[in-house]
Motif scaffolding. Structure first.
Motif, PDB file in Angstrom:
ATOM      1  N   PRO A 562     -28.982 -29.039 -15.480  1.00 24.27           N
ATOM      2  CA  PRO A 562     -27.684 -28.837 -15.460  1.00 24.27           C
ATOM      3  C   PRO A 562     -26.863 -29.954 -15.210  1.00 24.27           C
ATOM      4  N   LEU A 565     -21.840 -30.359 -10.278  1.00 16.58           N
ATOM      5  CA  LEU A 565     -20.532 -30.264  -9.711  1.00 16.58           C
ATOM      6  C   LEU A 565     -20.565 -31.256  -8.667  1.00 16.58           C
ATOM      7  N   LEU A 679     -18.992 -30.597 -20.241  1.00 19.27           N
ATOM      8  CA  LEU A 679     -19.297 -29.224 -19.999  1.00 19.27           C
ATOM      9  C   LEU A 679     -20.021 -28.769 -21.275  1.00 19.27           C
ATOM     10  N   ARG A 680     -21.057 -28.233 -20.798  1.00 29.41           N
ATOM     11  CA  ARG A 680     -22.146 -27.622 -21.625  1.00 29.41           C
ATOM     12  C   ARG A 680     -22.539 -28.718 -22.669  1.00 29.41           C
ATOM     13  N   GLN A 765     -13.569 -26.900 -10.640  1.00 28.61           N
ATOM     14  CA  GLN A 765     -14.796 -27.144 -11.439  1.00 28.61           C
ATOM     15  C   GLN A 765     -15.754 -26.000 -11.177  1.00 28.61           C
ATOM     16  N   HIS A 767     -19.930 -24.425 -12.860  1.00 26.98           N
ATOM     17  CA  HIS A 767     -21.182 -24.679 -13.621  1.00 26.98           C
ATOM     18  C   HIS A 767     -21.832 -23.406 -13.570  1.00 26.98           C
TER      19      HIS A 767
END
Length: 823
Positions: A562, A565, A679-680, A765, A767
């Motif tokens: 992923p 942050l 983001l993603r 932020q 996640h």
């Protein structure tokens, strides 16, 4: 004020440097680096004597203790192609248990005791659809592997069979030929549930009699020579970009266990040298420019004694029988001495690398990395000795065969328990490799690594870049960093403690990525790695290889990780709390679980974007070199210009920022405040730009829409902003970290409470971490908020309110003050 605000956000530049004592300083306790990026500071050699004053300072002596960092230390085993492409992977190894039985003429291997000693075709793999249900055709995985590495630009480390037998058949479907068939041994502890005719070769504590002819065919060094010739014919010689490195066998002290169907007798000093010598001669004859890795032993104490010494029963000393018959010389040293004597007699260097494998055998904190380099550190496992691995290897090579490089073609120091701790360990390991001058390393993954390991590689940037002054270690001198850390906290090779009041940050450019900081972590009680009995090595391979139905050599799974942050710069050390089980198995984080943030550097191309952006702001053309001597255009701040907001989003790819900032430059716009993130998988940007008097917003909008079409952006918009003073913006004072099992309403609950308290959120932020390979596992949601909380008293009041919300939402929450630099 705008400049003051900009400097207040310098915490977004990563890499805290926490300095420790100079080499040789004796202490009763060691001090932790405490954060993932501290490992990179270690790799730069940032260690110096403490100074008298308490306020930290940092001096870099770029001329002291310099040495190049080998790009080959950032390698992997059976690397995932997508990850390898992202990392610009320098080295990829074809290795592991099955490669020691690989029949390159048939395209098959034997699984050994990893899975019922079965011969399987290469196509018995999901990548080849399990031989299409047995219909075939046969494939040759070794060719596909080398072709993959060539497409990545990675150097292949190719393991050659050394044991003396390889798989005799390449069955496309069951029943498989195997070493301990049920027809001969109807009573065994277990049988393959997919092929009940093959057993595990054991009845209780009794190992059944082996016959290599049941599933193997004998080979000698000519087999390896022919394989090298085949690779040279297909891909060219090492000097012309073909396979450049060959590893001779895999973990010979375990042959009589891992491959006891084909090599039931323990390997001795003499057997290992004879097979190493003959195979190396064959490699050099087939490709004189290729490098050879030799020994490749699994671990301590078989670096020192052979399998024939039966160290499981008797331990390893200079009096162990096989070792005593060879002058009591440790096995690794003795092999180097034989190779040196051969070169003196024949004029041919046989071994280019002394290669070992290394796996952590115990321990519960990141201290275990000290076994790689610290001569004063006693390994916490059953080994209970000073391993001092890399300096020991280099000393052996220097004394017994000068000019020999050192490598770890398999290693893993992960602990069972916490993915964040494992990521910290891996980052520290890579830093140690660079600092200690290791020449090559390829990491082997384990099932309990967690999903953050690739981020430790990302923080070191693109590994294949040639060594340069930007990739050299540096010696530094720094201030004292406070009292020793209490027992039980995570420690690292830097032996440095967090600053009691503040932390300096150093940005070290290493390729495309930089790390993000993380608090020190320690395994929760009961999650230490399983240990073998004291002073006795574990039986079998140190790798806990999962059952499978393999045909190809071990293809290690590498998860796509992923986005990270960012860690804000805070005062004082981050709290150390015992983590729970790995996030992918956590239903609800228990109380005390520290907020975990996956360390990650910028996405590919981020540096190109940033530099293009900086050049656009300066008014220079993208290709202009610094200091070109031309006069830079001034920024028009006096006219009646307007401020515009620009939003853009699209699938991430290199060049987005460069293209957008180029349009702004052509329009004469000045880029002021920005926010950009992935983001993603989508690159998003928010920009505030100043358009000079007479500037045409419509022309700017048309230029941006043209760029959006060219780059395939999903959306781009331009809006005019009302006049506002930068001084009106609240200054963030505190960082709020929220972490817990994902569920709707987390952001709303926290933000509603802050709004009710009259607190402004200046940056947010979040996640969602979802284990891609475990759909049923609970996802973890993390949020970082920078808030303008005001005075410490006011912040304490807000913290009480937030903790009430955290309890209701079953979240873990912390709030810490931010530090600002005035200029």
């Amino acid at each position: 004020m705008a400049l003051r605000k900009l400097l207040a956000h310098r915490h977004r530049h990563p890499l805290p440097v926490r300095l420790g004592p100079p080499a040789g300083t004796r202490r009763t306790r060691r001090r932790p680096a405490g954060v993932l990026v501290g490992a990179l500071a270690c790799s730069l050699g940032l260690a110096g004597p403490p100074l008298a004053h308490a306020d930290p300072s940092l001096a870099i002596d770029a001329a002291a203790d310099q040495h190049p960092v080998s790009p080959a230390i950032y390698g992997m085993n059976f690397a995932d192609p997508a990850l390898g492409r992202e990392l610009a992977l320098p080295t990829d190894r074809w290795g592991g248990n099955t490669t020691d039985t690989y029949n390159w003429r048939l395209g098959s291997s034997n699984t050994g005791n990893d899975w019922y000693f079965e011969n399987t075709a290469d196509c018995q793999d999901p990548a080849y659809k399990w031989c299409n249900g047995g219909a075939g055709p046969s494939v040759f995985a070794y060719r596909d592997f080398v072709a993959k590495d060539r497409s990545l630009g990675a150097q292949t480390v190719f393991t050659l069979p050394l044991m003396g037998y390889v798989a005799a058949t390449a069955p496309l479907d069951h029943p498989f030929q195997c070493g301990f068939p049920k027809a001969l041994f109807p009573t065994q502890d277990s049988f393959d549930p997919y092929d009940p005719g093959c057993g595990n070769g054991q009845q209780g504590t009794v190992k059944l009699a082996a016959d290599p002819a049941r599933d193997g065919i004998p080979i000698d060094a000519s087999y390896d020579g022919a394989l090298v010739q085949d690779l040279v014919g297909r891909y060219g010689s090492a000097a012309r970009g073909g396979v450049g490195l060959y590893e001779l066998g895999n973990e010979p002290a375990l042959w009589n266990d891992t491959h006891r169907d084909m090599h039931p007798a323990p390997a001795s000093y003499d057997e290992l040298w004879q097979k190493t010598r003959d195979a190396a001669v064959a490699v050099k004859a087939a490709d004189p420019g290729a490098g050879v890795l030799g020994f490749s032993e699994w671990g301590w104490p078989n670096y020192l004694c052979s399998a024939a010494d039966e160290v499981d029963v008797n331990g390893c000393t200079a009096r162990s029988p096989d070792r005593a018959n060879h002058g009591g010389v440790p096995l690794a040293e003795w092999l180097l001495q034989q190779a040196r004597a051969y070169e003196q007699a024949h004029g041919t260097r046989l071994l280019d690398y002394l290669d070992l494998h290394y796996y952590a055998q115990g321990g519960s904190t990141s201290d275990i990395t000290r076994s790689l380099w610290d001569p004063t550190y006693t390994d916490p496992s059953w080994i209970a000795e000073n391993i001092d691995l890399i300096p020991r290897m280099k000393a052996w090579a220097a004394a017994d065969y000068p000019g020999t490089k050192v490598s770890l073609s398999e290693y893993n120091l992960s602990l069972q328990g916490d993915p964040v701790t494992n990521a910290l360990i891996q980052a520290d390991v890579l830093g140690i490799f660079g600092r200690q001058g290791l020449d090559l390393a390829t990491r082997w993954p384990l099932d309990y690594d967690g999903n953050l390991i690739a981020d430790a590689f990302r923080m070191y940037g693109r590994g294949r870049a040639a060594p340069s002054p930007g990739r050299r270690t540096l010696r530094s001198r720094g201030a004292s960093w406070g009292p020793p850390i209490p027992r039980g906290r995570s420690r690292s090779s830097c032996s440095a403690a967090p600053a009691p009041h503040r932390t300096r940050r150093l940005r070290a450019i290493r390729g495309a990525g930089h790390p993000r900081g993380l608090p020190p972590r320690r395994l929760a009680p009961g999650r230490a790695q399983r240990r073998a009995p004291p002073r006795a090595p574990p039986r079998g391979s140190p790798r806990q290889e999962r059952p499978r139905s393999p045909g190809r050599p071990e293809r290690a799974p590498v998860r796509r990780l992923p986005v990270t942050l960012r860690r804000a710069r805070t005062r004082g050390p981050a709290p150390v709390r015992a983590p729970a089980a790995p996030p992918e198995r956590v239903a609800t984080p228990p109380p005390g679980l520290a907020a975990a943030r996956a360390p990650r550097g910028p996405a590919p191309g981020a540096h190109a974007r940033a530099s293009a952006n900086a050049r656009a702001r300066a008014g220079a053309a993208p290709s202009a070199a610094p200091g070109a001597g031309r006069r830079l255009p001034a920024v028009d701040r006096a006219g009646d210009g307007r401020h515009l907001a620009v939003w853009a989003v699209g699938r991430d790819r290199p060049g987005i920022v460069a293209a957008v900032s180029g349009v702004l430059l052509e329009a004469g716009a000045n880029l002021e405040d920005t926010q950009m993130a992935i983001l993603r998988g989508h690159f998003t940007m928010m920009l505030v730009v100043a358009l000079p008097a007479g500037g045409d917003p419509d022309a700017l909008r048309e230029g941006l829409e043209r760029v959006a079409d060219e780059l395939g952006l999903e959306a781009i918009a331009v809006s005019e902003l009302a006049a506002a003073e930068a001084a009106d913006a609240p200054l963030p004072t505190h960082l709020v970290t929220v972490y817990g099992a994902d569920h709707p309403g987390i952001v709303h609950a926290v933000s509603r409470e802050l709004a009710g308290a009259g607190v402004s959120i200046t940056d947010l932020q979040s996640h969602l971490a979802e284990p891609a390979d475990e759909p049923s596992a609970t996802a973890i949601y993390a949020v970082l908020l920078e808030v303008a909380a005001g005075t410490p008293e006011r912040a304490a009041e807000i913290e009480q309110r937030l903790h009430r919300i955290a309890g209701e939402q079953q979240l873990e929450l912390t709030i810490r003050p931010l530090e600002h630099d005035e200029l």
